[in-house]
Design a protein around this motif. Structure first.
Motif, PDB file in Angstrom:
ATOM      1  N   VAL A   1       0.870  -1.180   0.000  1.00 40.64           N
ATOM      2  CA  VAL A   1       0.000   0.000   0.000  1.00 40.64           C
ATOM      3  C   VAL A   1       0.906   1.229   0.000  1.00 40.64           C
ATOM      4  CG1 VAL A   1      -2.000   1.010   1.127  1.00 40.64           C
ATOM      5  CG2 VAL A   1      -1.337  -1.332   1.663  1.00 40.64           C
ATOM      6  N   PRO A   2       0.528   2.250  -0.776  1.00 41.56           N
ATOM      7  CA  PRO A   2       1.359   3.458  -0.761  1.00 41.56           C
ATOM      8  C   PRO A   2       1.458   4.062   0.643  1.00 41.56           C
ATOM      9  CG  PRO A   2      -0.321   3.590  -2.481  1.00 41.56           C
ATOM     10  CD  PRO A   2      -0.611   2.356  -1.698  1.00 41.56           C
TER      11      PRO A   2
ATOM     12  N   PRO B   1     -14.969   3.634 -11.197  1.00 34.98           N
ATOM     13  CA  PRO B   1     -13.829   4.408 -10.697  1.00 34.98           C
ATOM     14  C   PRO B   1     -13.377   3.871  -9.339  1.00 34.98           C
ATOM     15  CG  PRO B   1     -15.870   5.657 -10.461  1.00 34.98           C
ATOM     16  CD  PRO B   1     -16.212   4.410 -11.230  1.00 34.98           C
ATOM     17  N   ASN B   2     -12.080   3.641  -9.193  1.00 34.19           N
ATOM     18  CA  ASN B   2     -11.544   3.096  -7.949  1.00 34.19           C
ATOM     19  C   ASN B   2     -10.531   4.039  -7.334  1.00 34.19           C
ATOM     20  OD1 ASN B   2     -11.788  -0.065  -7.055  1.00 34.19           O
ATOM     21  ND2 ASN B   2     -12.577   0.387  -9.100  1.00 34.19           N
TER      22      ASN B   2
ATOM     23  N   THR C   1      -7.415  -5.830  -3.685  1.00 36.43           N
ATOM     24  CA  THR C   1      -7.102  -6.027  -5.101  1.00 36.43           C
ATOM     25  C   THR C   1      -5.680  -6.550  -5.279  1.00 36.43           C
ATOM     26  OG1 THR C   1      -6.635  -3.673  -5.230  1.00 36.43           O
ATOM     27  CG2 THR C   1      -8.690  -4.403  -6.187  1.00 36.43           C
TER      28      THR C   1
ATOM     29  N   ALA D   1      -7.057   4.651  -4.917  1.00 37.54           N
ATOM     30  CA  ALA D   1      -5.761   3.972  -4.864  1.00 37.54           C
ATOM     31  C   ALA D   1      -5.817   2.750  -3.960  1.00 37.54           C
ATOM     32  CB  ALA D   1      -4.687   4.937  -4.381  1.00 37.54           C
TER      33      ALA D   1
ATOM     34  N   PHE E   1       1.535   7.091   1.297  1.00 38.79           N
ATOM     35  CA  PHE E   1       0.694   8.286   1.446  1.00 38.79           C
ATOM     36  C   PHE E   1      -0.694   7.913   1.951  1.00 38.79           C
ATOM     37  CE2 PHE E   1       0.471   7.320  -3.218  1.00 38.79           C
ATOM     38  CZ  PHE E   1      -0.868   6.949  -3.274  1.00 38.79           C
TER      39      PHE E   1
ATOM     40  N   LEU F   1     -15.191   4.570  -5.917  1.00 37.71           N
ATOM     41  CA  LEU F   1     -15.416   5.984  -5.588  1.00 37.71           C
ATOM     42  C   LEU F   1     -16.823   6.382  -6.014  1.00 37.71           C
ATOM     43  CD1 LEU F   1     -11.956   7.295  -6.763  1.00 37.71           C
ATOM     44  CD2 LEU F   1     -12.767   7.208  -4.404  1.00 37.71           C
TER      45      LEU F   1
END
Lengths: 295, 474
Positions: free
Chosen positions: B159-160, B439-440, B209, B442, B162, B447
């Protein structure tokens, strides 16, 4: 305890243990701590102090880790955010938190440059990484580049402005009546990007790169090559438009080339004389080309 | 004045790098070699003959795939200190190179803000969540029992950073445990499979995912053993099927957690020794969770209401937004805006987002229930249901977005009919729209905001708009 002290405590406990493993190399806790100290000193030198907000727009690289903990050691507030954010999204965050500096990838600079003039508190753009990505497509893209002496222009702002104005003028003639120039970065139709441009510098030279979209650009093929997860593919590229989308037709290559040449000649007050690379340049050209293609 | 013009209508990707670089080099060298004719100001116009990709040295490029698709690849050499770089920026590497490696850490108190993490929410602009040093350390404590590690364990955070989940559970927890961390700047499932063995990665911090992608990649490679001992999933719901298949291949139970940015990530995790399917587990160490009704009254087990969280991980507030902070923080309890229930053992089951609840005909309708119903249809791959305001009123119409398996084999009318036979009449979608994908975010969440009609794409830059926004702040 705070997070800066946590790093120090762990470093004392086991300085030689591997803390970060990146691209096959490992960084021990001791090196990790020292790198954080270096960056903290560097940021301090730029005038960052306790309580200041420092935006971090980086993927999971060692630089992210150093930046985050450098903020902690300084008592500054780290503001990490999504590397896929574009235009207004980035602006909102930087504006809302009043970030004094942003640490980001080189490739993000054009995005930040475009909004920087409206962010008076943002003093420093600190860059790292070799993650630029440019897509080229025979039908859709045209590249305008330049190698120009810095003193051709008064300053960088003037350089952007004059090239931007010249291109707006030129593209208006292709029937794009609502194209506008966003300072330090792009030509837009409405909110979407028609052409992006950037200046890089090396010693006394500017290198100009403009990427212009003639027809709608389809990145699907490219996303298999750099593997972008299907769920986020529409977030990777910012909203684009093209001359064809905006005017209903694609001008011929010759026509668009002529338009650009005329616009630059008029806008910059010069004559563009078609020429070729010199012998010295050809030598360098072959060398750079071979390096770029090397696997 | 005369400038030189170079036209290259049949370029390769490498020309885009080589031409300006060669000219710049000749020009810079020319300053020292007086005999060379000076290099003039040069403009280059290039068009490529084939598709091409110009990539920085650190971008992972699949060469095989590029060849297959007829894409030329050119790699930009590493810049180094003398290379060209974006004008008027500061180089991080140079900044570090010149600096001393000793630094006196500021004596920030634990309740000082350490990070501001922006969350989008369903409406309005993203808010800056103020997370303190104590919040991060609280999360380290909270995860002690579920993420069991020794000093030889190695983390991989997919996972990022951020994202609060990557930052708090990945980065800070691994440091707190004194474990090594393998960094993945770019998510490539095949690369992870390989490096998992090479680097002896034992702890994975990832989103659903990613586990799904990892499974697909592992199936292709016929993997038999795995060094993994602990896998955490969060940020979006994890399908039970993925847990089962993952266990078969990697021999580990993925533990699903639940948390928000405002709670410094996980507040509950489904423990691997006592997993309950469909649940996100009981509260983690030091965290309190309760379920309340609209009047703030605590509800008994199995009754659904809003989920409230208390503990060291609860944020200090939203940056510069005292009113918004007061609305969600009362006496140390944070209102998550999520709807769910707990069972007798305290296991939390999430049913909906409060903000996603659709109000129609006076009923509160759960979009999840409709989505689940739609997903039982064999031709539905993915479904997202949102409420669409009906002109003027509070009432909403139900709109369903469907990613069909094969769009020729199903029509919207058939799906509406399908819902009629399986749902109460007021829950049947008023409209069904087919889409290629949804739309997903990150972190792999749909979304829903972007599916609503009034959605405004924040990524655009509108003329003069930013300036107005900046002025509005003064």
């Amino acid at each position: 305890m705070n997070l800066g002290q946590l790093l120090e405590a762990k470093t004392k406990e086991h300085p030689k243990r591997a803390a970060l493993i990146h691209e096959g190399k490992s960084v021990t806790f001791d090196e990790f701590n020292k790198n954080v100290n270096r960056l903290a000193n560097g940021l301090k030198g730029l005038g960052i102090k306790g309580g200041d907000r420092v935006a971090i727009m980086l993927p999971n690289t060692p630089e992210f880790v150093y930046a985050f903990f450098a903020c902690q050691k300084l008592g500054a507030i780290a503001v990490p955010f999504n590397t896929m954010y574009k235009g207004g999204e980035i602006f909102h965050i930087l504006n809302d938190c009043g970030a004094k500096a942003i640490i980001t990838l080189n490739s993000m600079v054009p995005l930040i440059n475009e909004i920087k003039p409206e962010l008076p508190q943002l003093r420093h753009i600190i860059t790292t990484g070799e993650r630029t990505l440019t897509f080229a497509d025979p039908e859709s893209t045209l590249f305008l580049q330049g190698v120009l002496a810095k003193d051709t222009f008064k300053d960088l702002d003037e350089a952007y402005q004059r090239i931007g104005d010249a291109l707006v003028e030129g593209f208006s003639k292709t029937g794009l009546d609502d194209v506008w120039y966003k300072q330090r970065g792009s030509l837009r139709v409405g909110g979407k990007k028609l052409a992006g441009f950037s200046f890089s510098e090396i010693e006394n030279l500017y290198i100009l790169n403009v990427l212009c979209f003639l027809t709608p650009f389809d990145p699907t093929d490219f996303f298999h090559v750099i593997w972008v997860p299907p769920e986020v593919k529409d977030k990777v590229i910012e909203p684009l438009t093209s001359i064809q989308e905006a005017t209903g037709k694609r001008p011929t290559d010759d026509a668009i080339q002529k338009t650009i040449i005329e616009a630059l000649e008029k806008g910059l007050g010069v004559t563009l004389q078609e020429g070729a690379l010199s012998r010295d340049e050809i030598f360098g050209y072959e060398k750079y080309k071979a390096t770029a293609k090397k696997k | 004045m005369e400038w030189r013009l170079l036209l290259n209508p049949t370029a390769e990707a490498a020309d885009l790098l080589a031409m300006p670089a060669a000219i710049a080099e000749a020009r810079l060298a020319g300053r020292y070699i007086l005999t060379t004719r000076p290099v003039p100001e040069t403009i280059i116009i290039q068009r490529v003959q084939r598709k091409g990709l110009v990539a920085g040295a650190e971008v992972g490029v699949d060469r095989e795939e590029a060849e297959k698709r007829g894409i030329d690849v050119a790699v930009q050499p590493r810049g180094g200190r003398r290379g060209a770089r974006a004008a008027e920026t500061t180089s991080l590497q140079e900044l570090m190179l010149k600096a001393k490696d000793k630094f006196k850490t500021a004596d920030s108190p634990a309740n000082e803000t350490a990070a501001l993490i922006y969350t989008s929410g369903t409406t309005g602009d993203p808010k800056g969540t103020m997370l303190t040093h104590e919040n991060f350390l609280g999360e380290c404590e909270a995860t002690t029992e579920v993420i069991q590690t020794t000093e030889t364990d190695r983390f991989a955070t997919l996972v990022p950073f951020f994202h609060i989940y990557g930052l708090a559970v990945g980065l800070v927890v691994s440091l707190f445990r004194g474990c090594g961390m393998v960094l993945f700047p770019q998510w490539l499932p095949r690369q992870l499979l390989r490096r998992m063995h090479e680097e002896k990665i034992s702890v994975l911090v990832a989103i659903p995912t990613q586990y799904h992608h990892l499974l697909l990649a592992a199936k292709k490679k016929a993997l038999t053993e795995s060094p993994l001992t602990c896998c955490i999933s969060g940020a979006a719901p994890l399908p039970v099927q993925v847990i089962k298949e993952f266990k078969k291949i990697f021999g580990v139970d993925i533990m699903e957690g639940y948390g928000l940015t405002e709670t410094t990530a996980a507040v509950s995790v489904n423990p691997s020794d006592k997993t309950k399917p469909g649940s996100v587990g009981p509260p983690t160490k030091g965290i309190e969770i309760k379920i309340v009704d609209d009047h703030g009254k605590t509800l008994p087990p199995h009754e659904a209401g809003e989920i409230l969280v208390k503990g060291k991980v609860v944020m200090k507030g939203y940056y510069n937004l005292p009113e918004e902070t007061r609305a969600v923080l009362k006496e140390g309890w944070f209102s998550t805006g999520d709807i769910g229930y707990q069972d007798e053992e305290g296991y939390v089951f999430i049913t909906d987002r409060k903000k996603d609840i659709i109000i129609k005909g006076g009923f509160n309708i759960s979009p999840t229930e409709i989505e689940e119903c739609l997903c039982t249809h064999p031709q539905v791959q993915e479904a997202a249901v949102v409420g669409q305001k009906v002109k003027g009123g509070r009432e909403e119409a139900i709109k369903a977005f469907i990613v069909p398996v094969e769009s020729e084999k199903i029509t919207p009318a058939e799906l509406i009919k399908f819902c009629r036979t399986n749902l109460a009449p007021y829950k049947v979608p008023d409209e069904v729209v087919f889409r290629e994908d949804l739309p997903n975010s990150a972190s792999g969440k749909v979304l829903k905001k972007e599916l609503r009609e009034d959605y405004k794409d924040m990524r655009m830059i509108e003329r003069n708009e930013l300036r107005t926004a900046a002025r509005g702040k003064d």
